[in-house]
Scaffold this motif. Structure first.
Motif, PDB file in Angstrom:
ATOM      1  N   UNK A  94     143.145  68.264 129.271  1.00  0.00           N
ATOM      2  CA  UNK A  94     143.958  68.394 128.067  1.00  0.00           C
ATOM      3  C   UNK A  94     143.605  67.427 126.931  1.00  0.00           C
ATOM      4  N   UNK A  95     143.101  66.190 127.198  1.00  0.00           N
ATOM      5  CA  UNK A  95     142.769  65.321 126.058  1.00  0.00           C
ATOM      6  C   UNK A  95     141.686  65.870 125.133  1.00  0.00           C
ATOM      7  N   UNK A  96     140.878  66.823 125.601  1.00  0.00           N
ATOM      8  CA  UNK A  96     139.802  67.351 124.751  1.00  0.00           C
ATOM      9  C   UNK A  96     140.364  68.279 123.674  1.00  0.00           C
ATOM     10  N   UNK A 345     144.790  78.400 128.795  1.00  0.00           N
ATOM     11  CA  UNK A 345     145.988  79.163 128.457  1.00  0.00           C
ATOM     12  C   UNK A 345     147.268  78.348 128.657  1.00  0.00           C
ATOM     13  N   UNK A 346     147.126  77.106 129.150  1.00  0.00           N
ATOM     14  CA  UNK A 346     148.275  76.199 129.221  1.00  0.00           C
ATOM     15  C   UNK A 346     148.523  75.502 127.883  1.00  0.00           C
ATOM     16  N   UNK A 347     147.505  75.398 127.042  1.00  0.00           N
ATOM     17  CA  UNK A 347     147.582  74.614 125.812  1.00  0.00           C
ATOM     18  C   UNK A 347     148.077  75.510 124.674  1.00  0.00           C
ATOM     19  N   UNK A 348     149.376  75.744 124.648  1.00  0.00           N
ATOM     20  CA  UNK A 348     149.935  76.729 123.719  1.00  0.00           C
ATOM     21  C   UNK A 348     149.940  76.243 122.285  1.00  0.00           C
ATOM     22  N   UNK A 349     149.668  74.955 122.070  1.00  0.00           N
ATOM     23  CA  UNK A 349     149.478  74.446 120.705  1.00  0.00           C
ATOM     24  C   UNK A 349     148.117  74.865 120.163  1.00  0.00           C
ATOM     25  N   UNK A 350     147.265  75.393 121.025  1.00  0.00           N
ATOM     26  CA  UNK A 350     145.920  75.822 120.628  1.00  0.00           C
ATOM     27  C   UNK A 350     145.593  77.125 121.341  1.00  0.00           C
TER      28      UNK A 350
END
Length: 401
Positions: A94-96, A345-350
Motif C-alpha cells: 500500500x505505501x506505493x 482493488x483494496x485501494x479505493x482511493x485509487x
C-alpha cells in the motif's frame, strides 16, 4: 509424530553492539536532530548518506523518515503534480500507491507475471498514459531491467525505483536503485537494515536531489550535507520548493551505519535460508516456486510461492493447517486486506478497472517472512510443514479450480 515450528516470524536480530553504542553516544550529547552539530562535527545522518551513496555508486543520497516518504519526495522532485498519472505495479504494498496519492497523482496499475515481476508487455501498452513509472521490486523480485529501461527511455518515461525489498540486490551487476532517476529504500524493521522506521533516497541528478533535500526540511542548511549537490545547485530551487519535513535523525543513522557495513554478510545469510526452503519445497505437487534469473542477484528477506489456479477455500485451508503447526503464511488473494497484505482493488482511493490476468496471479501468491533469527534447520522444518500441508490439501478433488 507431527512436527511443529515454535519460532516467531516477526522477531528480528538485535541491533549490533556498535549501533547500540553509537545510539547511546548520540543520546548523551542530546543532539539528535541532524543539523544540530557541534563546530566541525559531521552528523551521523550525513555520514550515513555518504556511506550509502558510496555503497551503491550513487552521486547523492538523502536519509529520510520512511521509505514511503522517499517515494513521495522522488515523485515531487520529478514534478508530479495533482491529477498527473503515474504507472506502478498492481502487485505491491500500500505505501506505493499511497505515495502517488499523497502527491495528488493517479496510479495506473501494470500487471504482474507468474514470476512476480511487472508485466513488461502490459507496461509497453500503457507507457503512453503517464510520464513517470514508480517501479516496485516487490518482495525482492527484479524484472529484466535492461528491457524495462529500453521501453521507458524510448517512451520518455522517467523511472523511480522502489527498492524497499532489494537493498543490496542487483540486476546484471548494477545495484537495484541505480537504473532509474531515483532509488528509494526503506529501513523499517522488516527490511534489510533496521532502524524501526526510516528511508534512503539516491540519485545522480543534481537538480532532482537538491529539490529532494529542500523538500525534506533542510531549510537553508543544505551545506551541512555531504552526499549532496554543490551549493550553487540550490540557488533558485530553494525559493521554489516547499518544505515537507521528513528528515531522518542522528539516532537512527547511528543504528544503521554498522548494519550497512555488514549488509553483504547478512544478504548471504538470508539467501542461505531461502535456498534451504527452495530445496525443501521443490517438486511439491500443486506448488509453483518462483524462478530466479541468472542476472538477478537477490537478497531474500522473504519467501514466496504460488498455489496457482487453486480454489480459494483450498488456499485458505493450507494457511489454516500451516498456522496450526506454527508456520505463518500471508495470502495476496484474500478478498479483504489483512495485516500488510492488500491488492490493487483494496485501494479505493485509487480505483482501477479489473485486471483478470493479474487477479489470477494474485489469487495464488503465498508470502512468508524470513527473519535471520531462523536457523537453517528451522527453514528445513518450515519447508517440511508447508510441503506436507500443501500436498494433503492438493490431493482433494476440488483443490484446483
Amino acid at each position: 509424530m507431527t512436527e511443529n515450528f515454535t519460532g516467531s516470524f516477526t522477531q528480528q536480530e538485535p541491533i549490533p553492539e556498535e549501533g547500540i553504542a553509537g545510539a547511546v553516544a548520540i543520546m548523551q550529547t542530546g543532539r539528535l536532530h541532524r543539523y544540530n552539530t557541534a563546530p566541525h562535527e559531521v552528523s551521523q545522518t550525513a555520514l550515513l548518506e555518504e556511506e550509502f551513496a558510496a555503497s551503491v555508486g550513487a552521486a547523492y543520497c538523502l536519509a529520510v523518515a520512511s521509505g514511503g516518504y522517499a517515494m513521495a519526495t522522488a515523485l515531487r522532485a520529478c514534478g508530479v503534480k495533482h491529477g498527473d498519472t503515474v504507472l506502478t505495479n498492481a502487485f505491491t504494498l500500500a505505501p506505493v500507491p499511497g505515495a502517488i496519492a499523497a502527491v495528488g497523482g493517479v496510479p495506473i496499475y501494470v500487471g504482474v507475471t507468474p514470476d512476480l515481476v511487472i508485466d513488461l508487455e502490459d507496461l509497453a501498452g500503457k507507457l503512453d498514459r503517464a510520464r513517470v513509472l514508480l517501479l516496485s521490486h516487490m518482495r525482492g523480485h527484479i524484472c529484466d531491467m535492461d528491457r524495462l529501461m529500453a521501453l521507458c527511455n524510448a517512451a520518455g518515461v522517467t523511472v523511480i525505483e522502489d527498492c524497499a525489498h532489494t537493498m543490496g540486490a542487483a540486476w546484471d551487476g548494477t545495484p537495484s536503485g541505480r537504473w532509474g532517476k531515483f532509488g528509494c529504500y526503506s529501513t523499517q524493521t522488516y527490511k534489510h537494515i533496521n532502524s524501526g522506521e526510516g528511508g534512503l533516497l539516491i540519485s545522480d541528478d543534481a537538480d532532482g536531489m537538491a529539490r529532494a533535500i529542500i523538500l525534506s526540511g533542510s531549510y537553508m542548511l543544505y551545506e551541512k550535507h555531504r552526499a549532496a549537490p554543490p551549493p550553487e545547485t540550490f540557488a533558485q530551487i530553494k525559493y521554489e520548493t516547499p518544505n515537507i519535513s521528513g528528515r531522518m535523525d542522528n539516532l537512527r543513522a547511528a543504528i544503521l551505519r554498522p548494519q550497512l557495513r555488514d549488509l553483504a554478510t547478512q544478504a548471504r545469510r538470508w539467501n542461505d535460508r531461502y535456498r534451504v526452503l527452495e530445496t525443501g519445497l521443490a517438486d511439491t505437487p500443486g506448488l509453483r516456486l518462483i524462478p530466479r534469473p541468472d542476472k538477478e542477484h537477490f537478497v531474500a528477506s522473504s519467501f514466496q510461492f504460488l498455489l496457482l489456479d487453486w480454489a480459494a477455500d483450498a488456499v485458505a485451508d493450507v494457511l489454516r493447517r500451516c498456522a496450526a503447526r506454527g508456520v505463518e503464511l500471508k495470502w495476496f488473494g484474500g478478498a479483504e486486506p489483512t495485516g500488510f497484505t492488500s491488492r490493487y482493488d483494496s485501494w479505493r482511493y485509487a480505483p482501477s478497472p479489473p485486471m483478470p490476468q493479474t487477479d489470477r496471479v494474485l489469487a495464488g501468491i503465498i508470502d512468508m517472512r524470513l527473519p535471520l533469527t531462523f536457523s537453517l534447520d528451522d527453514c528445513a522444518l518450515i519447508a517440511r510443514i508447508i510441503r506436507a500441508e500443501v500436498s494433503a490439501v492438493y490431493q482433494r478433488p476440488a483443490a484446483a479450480q
